[in-house]
Design a protein around this motif. Structure first.
Motif, short mmCIF file in Angstrom:
data_model
loop_
_atom_site.label_atom_id
_atom_site.label_comp_id
_atom_site.label_asym_id
_atom_site.label_seq_id
_atom_site.Cartn_x
_atom_site.Cartn_y
_atom_site.Cartn_z
N ASP A 169 0.91 -1.19 -0.03
CA ASP A 169 0.04 0.16 0.01
C ASP A 169 0.66 1.25 0.03
O ASP A 169 0.26 2.35 0.08
N GLY A 210 -1.92 -3.02 -5.54
CA GLY A 210 -1.99 -1.57 -4.72
C GLY A 210 -3.30 -1.95 -4.06
O GLY A 210 -4.35 -1.65 -4.25
N GLU A 241 1.04 4.50 -7.27
CA GLU A 241 0.58 3.60 -8.50
C GLU A 241 1.68 3.71 -9.72
O GLU A 241 1.70 2.54 -10.22
N TYR A 272 -0.88 -4.95 -13.17
CA TYR A 272 -1.15 -4.03 -12.13
C TYR A 272 -2.50 -4.24 -11.77
O TYR A 272 -3.44 -4.01 -12.70
N ARG A 302 -5.69 -2.44 -8.89
CA ARG A 302 -6.03 -1.58 -7.88
C ARG A 302 -6.84 -2.32 -6.78
O ARG A 302 -8.01 -2.62 -7.35
N THR A 316 -9.20 -2.06 -4.21
CA THR A 316 -10.21 -1.18 -3.36
C THR A 316 -11.62 -2.08 -3.02
O THR A 316 -12.22 -1.77 -2.08
#
Length: 331
Positions: A203, A231, A257, A271, A273, A275
């Motif tokens: 993170d 991430g 990022e 990659y 993300r 969330t």
């Protein structure tokens, strides 16, 4: 296939019989040693046997000896061995998890309860491991330092157990991202190029360490290690715990990022993300597309323990001979 894990215990099999024979010789009636009895009794022989325990032994020494033999067989640990194939098709996945201080941020919700980022990652990785079958997985954690919790192994249950034992303070507070990538390359470089896969959960940005992220990236490219970066964290201000008496502090923890995208793209990975839980589905889909390779087994055989069977039989025989001897009474 039947085998004994500790066969050297069988060397002691004559010991119970030798012990019984010595005790019998030691406790023989006085007349066997040439001594004259001081008092005559019509049942003198039976009384002598009862007094010295010979009545019990003369009736059932073989059961007692068999019980001892079964106990020694239990100590030898009989096993039924099922040999497994030497190789099976699968993938090698090395998982690196950031445990730095920023992973305490509570910007995720699971079961209507706020949870921190590390717990979220642990839940995701545990579900990921539960979906694997013939693959091998390894586990790294990193913050100020990098530690290998599990090398690449087929024992995914062990990896899941170690995953559940990860804590925030086990490697420091900062983020040595470059060192983590370098350690992963070291662990993977002996595998075929198609099998060198790193899943990197983090993170933060690189804030410490001896190896910079660009140097680690170059090392990964040189050894054909593909990096899939994930991430962790939401945008904006997030709740960060301060202590048992203080409420959480709302603060911003931006994610680098650009660095994570560069690590993934430059090594042929991807990659994500993270969330919400949708990212895990994308990871699983991409893993299923990866090429499988013959992987050597960590364990070449499955062993079922059977020591309990002679143990129960032996104890039962010894208990039976003891009970039968205790029921003997004088005429």
């Amino acid at each position: 296939m039947f085998e004994l894990a500790s066969p050297w215990w069988l060397v002691a099999l004559p010991a119970p019989w030798a012990l019984w024979f010595m005790l019998r010789r030691h406790s023989a009636p006085h007349r066997d040693r040439g001594e004259s009895p001081a008092l005559f009794h019509p049942q003198a022989a039976l009384l002598a046997r009862l007094a010295t325990g010979q009545a019990r032994a003369s009736r059932g020494p073989w059961l007692w000896w068999l019980g001892c033999v079964l106990l020694m067989l239990a100590l030898a640990r009989p096993q039924w061995v099922t040999w497994l194939p030497d190789e099976r098709l699968g993938r090698d996945l090395l998982i690196a998890i950031d445990v730095s201080g920023s992973m305490r941020a509570q910007d995720f919700v699971i079961d209507d309860q706020p949870v921190d980022r590390l717990v979220t990652v642990q839940r995701m990785v545990d579900h990921l491991l539960s979906e694997l079958s013939n693959d091998r997985a390894g586990l790294l954690v990193f913050a100020d330092d990098v530690y290998t919790l599990a090398p690449l192994t087929h024992d995914l249950a062990l990896v899941r157990t170690l995953l559940g034992e990860i804590t925030h303070d086990m490697a420091g507070e900062k983020t040595a991202l470059g060192d983590a990538v370098a350690m992963a390359v070291k662990r993977l470089r002996e595998r075929p190029p198609q099998a060198r896969i790193l899943l990197l959960f983090t993170d933060g940005t690189n804030t410490t360490g001896q190896i910079s992220p660009p140097a680690a990236l170059e090392l990964a490219r040189r050894h054909d290690v593909r990096i899939y970066t994930l991430g962790i964290g939401t945008d904006g201000r997030v709740a960060f715990p301060r202590g048992p008496r203080d409420g959480p502090l709302l603060t911003e923890m931006p994610l680098d990022e650009a660095l994570l995208v560069d690590l993934a793209v430059q090594t042929g990975g991807r990659y994500y993300r993270v969330t919400n839980s949708r990212a895990l589905g994308e990871v699983l889909t991409d893993i299923d597309r990866l090429e499988t390779l013959p992987l050597p087994r960590d364990i070449g055989a499955h062993r079922d323990e059977w020591y309990w069977l002679p143990l129960l039989l032996g104890l039962s025989l010894l208990w039976y001979t003891e009970r039968r001897g205790a029921r003997e009474v004088l005429p």
